[in-house]
Design an enzyme around this catalytic site. Structure first.
Site, PDB file in Angstrom:
ATOM      1  N   CYS A 116      13.633 -15.125 -49.735  1.00  0.00           N
ATOM      2  CA  CYS A 116      13.050 -15.604 -48.486  1.00  0.00           C
ATOM      3  C   CYS A 116      12.964 -17.108 -48.648  1.00  0.00           C
ATOM      4  CB  CYS A 116      11.662 -15.005 -48.270  1.00  0.00           C
ATOM      5  SG  CYS A 116      10.781 -15.782 -46.905  1.00  0.00           S
ATOM      6  N   CYS A 119       9.533 -18.714 -47.110  1.00  0.00           N
ATOM      7  CA  CYS A 119       8.212 -18.465 -47.724  1.00  0.00           C
ATOM      8  C   CYS A 119       8.374 -17.456 -48.855  1.00  0.00           C
ATOM      9  CB  CYS A 119       7.182 -18.035 -46.689  1.00  0.00           C
ATOM     10  SG  CYS A 119       7.707 -16.762 -45.537  1.00  0.00           S
ATOM     11  N   SER A 120       7.862 -16.250 -48.687  1.00  0.00           N
ATOM     12  CA  SER A 120       7.954 -15.286 -49.787  1.00  0.00           C
ATOM     13  C   SER A 120       7.975 -13.855 -49.258  1.00  0.00           C
ATOM     14  CB  SER A 120       6.794 -15.481 -50.756  1.00  0.00           C
ATOM     15  OG  SER A 120       5.571 -15.373 -50.052  1.00  0.00           O
TER      16      SER A 120
END
Lengths: 211, 102
Positions: A116, A119-120
């Protein structure tokens, strides 16, 4: 006699343990928002604790169960690839209503790896919380542009005739990699097979563990 | 089958450049690039609205678009069959008929 409880006489090489993290601005903000939400009756402290308990109870063992079933049951694998949300729920596992799981399959020709960049984003419902490196700027910025050298750093060397397919999880989809079933595992039980399915193999930075 | 989508699987699309201001989920490295629609995921709340406290309506169609890595990065070091698949919302995509249409 040496007193093990007396830290003042210990020869400590590590940094002193402080409450720095708890005192940070973000932590103070979390406490303020949480307290307000509880005071206003949006949820109770016990409900919040229960959600945290559930979240922290999730682990890659859930995803491994899904992969192992797909390895032994071709019809299940087909359902998983067509509609992963339903296939995951079929095994009694809970999914998130805010995102949608999609499974992608590694084959002799194609290796999938997930990132990603923004972000995460991560399939927390079936893998638990992401590893620290998955959230690092280094992984996120490098694996999109140079996947093969990054995979080499993880110890995974792929020949050029295997296409590397990077999935950048930028929106509401959470990707699960179905790693290839290792050779020589024909006689293993479903539970034994699940033991070969590591977290990293379901992110795509490693293969499933071999025997 | 998801209805009322502007694009179908197999369509070539180009990602708009700086199409919205503020928070968006379309990384710079695909903006202006041409790829192929490989999945249509359906309707999702618009993150550009939700980022500022709104409900994300109207929903946007979310697609998966596949790009050749060699089109995304100058001097990409891997073989030409390497690809990047990314999830993009409909309002960021425009139709193109060929990969190198200007």
């Amino acid at each position: 006699m040496h007193d093990h409880d007396d830290h003042s006489h210990h020869d400590h090489s590590h940094d002193p343990i402080t409450s720095e993290a708890e005192d940070s601005l973000f932590a103070a903000r979390e406490v303020a928002i949480r307290t307000l939400l509880i005071e206003k009756g949006i949820f109770s402290a016990d409900e919040l604790r229960h959600r945290v308990e559930l979240m922290e109870g999730r682990s890659p063992a859930l995803g491994a169960k899904v992969v192992a079933r797909a390895w032994i049951d071709g019809a299940y694998k087909a359902r998983l690839l067509a509609d992963a949300e339903t296939a995951v729920q079929e095994l009694g596992l809970e999914t998130m209503h805010t995102s949608k799981i999609v499974a992608v399959e590694n084959t002799d020709d194609t290796h999938n790896v997930i990132v990603c960049t923004l972000c995460s984003c991560y399939p927390i419902a079936i893998l638990g919380r992401p590893p620290a490196w998955y959230k690092s700027l280094a992984y996120r910025s490098r694996v999109v542009a140079n996947p093969r050298p990054v995979l080499e750093e993880f110890g995974l060397s792929l020949p050029n005739d295997v296409a590397v397919r990077v999935h950048d999880s930028t929106a509401d989809i959470r990707y699960l990699v179905i790693p290839q079933r290792p050779e020589g595992t024909e006689n293993l039980s479903e539970v034994e097979l699940a033991g070969l399915v590591t977290r990293d193999s379901m992110i795509g930075v490693a293969l499933a563990q071999s025997l | 089958m998801i209805e009322n989508t502007k694009f179908q699987i197999g369509d070539l699309v180009r990602v708009r450049v700086n199409h919205t201001s503020g928070h968006c989920r379309t990384p710079q490295f695909v903006q202006g690039k041409t790829g192929e629609v490989v999945a249509v995921f359906g309707q999702f709340p618009n993150p550009e609205q939700r980022a500022y406290g709104s409900n994300g309506l109207p929903h946007q169609i979310l697609y998966q678009v596949c790009f050749d890595q060699t089109d995304l990065w100058v001097n990409y070091s891997g073989p030409e069959q390497d690809t990047l698949r990314i999830d993009l919302f409909e309002h960021w995509l425009e139709s193109v008929s060929t990969k190198h249409e200007v």
